[in-house]
Design an enzyme around this catalytic site. Structure first.
Site, PDB file in Angstrom:
ATOM      1  NE  ARG A  89      21.206  -2.388   1.703  1.00 35.56           N
ATOM      2  CZ  ARG A  89      22.219  -3.253   1.585  1.00 35.56           C
ATOM      3  NH1 ARG A  89      22.001  -4.553   1.505  1.00 35.56           N
ATOM      4  NH2 ARG A  89      23.463  -2.818   1.536  1.00 35.56           N
ATOM      5  CE1 TYR A 106      -3.436   3.196  -3.483  1.00 33.88           C
ATOM      6  CE2 TYR A 106      -1.377   2.394  -4.391  1.00 33.88           C
ATOM      7  CZ  TYR A 106      -2.085   3.355  -3.705  1.00 33.88           C
ATOM      8  OH  TYR A 106      -1.439   4.459  -3.244  1.00 33.88           O
ATOM      9  CG  ASP A 124      -3.295  -4.753  -1.581  1.00 28.12           C
ATOM     10  OD1 ASP A 124      -3.556  -4.571  -0.367  1.00 28.12           O
ATOM     11  OD2 ASP A 124      -2.780  -3.878  -2.299  1.00 28.12           O
ATOM     12  CE  LYS A 137      -2.830   3.716   2.136  1.00 28.61           C
ATOM     13  NZ  LYS A 137      -2.984   2.871   0.958  1.00 28.61           N
TER      14      LYS A 137
HETATM   15  C1  LIG Z   1      -2.218   2.630  -0.228  1.00 30.95           C
HETATM   16  C2  LIG Z   1      -2.315   1.304  -0.874  1.00 30.95           C
HETATM   17  C3  LIG Z   1      -1.208   0.702  -1.481  1.00 30.95           C
HETATM   18  C4  LIG Z   1       0.138   1.391  -1.571  1.00 30.95           C
HETATM   19  O1  LIG Z   1       0.726   1.564  -0.327  1.00 30.95           O
HETATM   20  P1  LIG Z   1       1.724   2.775   0.057  1.00 30.95           P
HETATM   21  O2  LIG Z   1       1.977   2.523   1.492  1.00 30.95           O
HETATM   22  O3  LIG Z   1       0.995   4.046  -0.235  1.00 30.95           O
HETATM   23  O4  LIG Z   1       2.936   2.626  -0.798  1.00 30.95           O
HETATM   24  C5  LIG Z   1      -1.382  -0.545  -2.036  1.00 30.95           C
HETATM   25  N1  LIG Z   1      -2.570  -1.181  -2.020  1.00 30.95           N
HETATM   26  C6  LIG Z   1      -3.654  -0.633  -1.453  1.00 30.95           C
HETATM   27  C7  LIG Z   1      -4.945  -1.366  -1.473  1.00 30.95           C
HETATM   28  C8  LIG Z   1      -3.574   0.635  -0.868  1.00 30.95           C
HETATM   29  O5  LIG Z   1      -4.666   1.187  -0.326  1.00 30.95           O
END
Ligand SMILES: *Cc1c(COP(=O)(O)O)cnc(C)c1O
Length: 405
Positions: free
Chosen positions: A46, A98, A170, A195
């Site tokens: 962890r 998001y 982000d 992503k």
């Molecule tokens: C998908 C996404 C998230 C969240 O991520 P997860 O891996 O699904 O927890 C946060 N910000 C953006 C812009 C996203 O596309």
């Protein structure tokens, strides 16, 4: 070193024990220690794991950060960043966030006493006006989801510097290949590595990158304290995925540009949202702030929700699915899928109408993708004819019944 070279090599020297060229999957929870207080840098997975450490170093390098932290999901990364907030703190966030970020702000942070104000994502003046003596953080996403508006990171960085705030970006949609927010004045970058960074739709993961030692220490403390870490295999898959990020992004962008132009010229399409189009309101900012325009394209039908349903049922290569950034093309209906939890009125005010479609353009052959979109749009045209003929037939039948009575 070049981005691609770092994506393939940063944090990944040959394994010192065996010479393994590829970082091994250290599938272990614990580490044998030599004596009291003496170990080889790892005690418990962890707290630290060599496969995860390789990923953290690699991602930090790609974002031009000194520190990287990997998490079990993008949301785990985002909540780790939010852990630096305290009751009474105020956050200013863009309104095109998001959904999961909005949810954790509203349902987790607000009940804990953190105040959040939402401003029009692309209007820098609104962020400046919203600053109060309690403001601690600015939260931005650019390009935004699903309308692909841009936020001027350098302008927000300037505001954050002047007012002593932490700017979080982000960077999931742009990726560090196209945009490095820390270079523009941001303090923290977060990613859903689910992503583009992993890029193969087979891992859920997240990351936090920063060059601020104090922020790193606080978020690293939280990573170990709360424990939302990725397993070694997920870290390894992500490390493998990110090696091809540059090559993938170039192809995503080339395909997306061709598709945006195709859609812009189509009679059934009312509007195309893609920062690479000169018709996009933030095109000039995109050219300045990004090194390319990315692989996401949204468009609105000149029609009704029913047309969107016909269209998605007609697609053969694009899959109707949430998520984005994988090698395969996906199509999403934000109003009923990713943004379904936002009240209709609020949604439509922001432009997320029932006829809006978001494409995550993959790296398949672009001619096949355009042919797929084209034939699916044709099914809309023919079903409209069917509807109006059917409608006329029903009206005639009704009239006939009436005249018989
Ligand atoms: C998908 C996404 C998230 C969240 O991520 P997860 O891996 O699904 O927890 C946060 N910000 C953006 C812009 C996203 O596309």
């Amino acid at each position: 070193m070049d981005f691609s070279t770092r994506a393939i090599h940063a944090g990944q020297p040959a394994d010192p024990g065996t010479g393994a060229t590829i970082t091994p999957i250290f599938q272990t929870s614990t580490y044998t220690q030599q004596g009291l207080g003496e170990n080889k840098g790892y005690e418990y997975s962890r707290t630290g794991n060599p496969t995860r450490a390789a990923l953290e170093t690699c991602l930090a390098s790609l974002e031009n950060a000194t520190h990287g932290l990997a998490f079990a999901s993008g949301m785990a990364a985002i909540s780790a960043v939010m852990s630096v907030l305290r009751p009474g703190d105020h956050v200013i966030a863009g309104d095109d966030l998001y959904g999961g970020t909005y949810r954790i702000f509203e349902r987790v942070m607000r009940p804990m006493g953190v105040r959040i104000s939402y401003v029009t994502a692309r209007e820098v003046d609104e962020y400046a006006r919203a600053v109060t003596p309690k403001t601690r953080m600015i939260w931005a996403e650019t390009p935004t989801n699903p309308l692909l508006s841009l936020v001027d990171i350098a302008a927000l960085g300037e505001l954050a510097r002047a007012r002593g705030l932490t700017l979080v970006v982000d960077n999931t949609f742009a990726t560090p290949y196209l945009q490095t927010p820390l270079d523009l004045g941001a303090h923290i970058v977060v990613h859903s590595t689910t992503k583009y960074i992993n890029g193969h739709s087979d891992v859920v993961g997240g990351a936090v990158l920063t060059s601020d030692d104090a922020l790193y220490d606080a978020i690293k403390f939280y990573q170990n304290a709360a424990g939302g870490v990725p397993g070694a295999f997920d870290a390894w898959l992500t490390l493998r995925g990110v090696k091809t990020l540059a090559a993938r992004m170039r192809q995503h962008e080339e395909n997306a540009g061709r598709i945006a132009s195709f859609l812009e010229g189509h009679a059934l399409v009312r509007h195309v949202y893609y920062p690479g189009l000169s018709s996009h309101p933030d095109h000039a900012l995109a050219k300045r702030q990004m090194r390319g325009f990315g692989g996401m394209v949204s468009f609105a039908f000149d029609g009704e929700r029913e047309d969107v349903d016909t269209f998605v049922r007609g697609l053969r290569i694009f899959a109707l699915a949430e998520s984005l950034g994988g090698v395969e093309s996906l199509c999403c209906h934000p109003a009923s899928m990713t943004h379904g939890s936002i009240p209709r009125e609020e949604r439509e005010k922001r432009g997320i109408t029932d006829t809006l479609v978001r494409l995550s353009v993959g790296i398949e052959g672009v001619d096949d993708l355009i042919a797929d979109l084209s034939q699916a749009l044709d099914t809309v045209t023919s079903s409209r004819h069917g509807r109006s003929n059917g409608g006329r037939a029903k009206a005639t039948a009704r009239a006939a019944t009436k005249s018989r009575r």
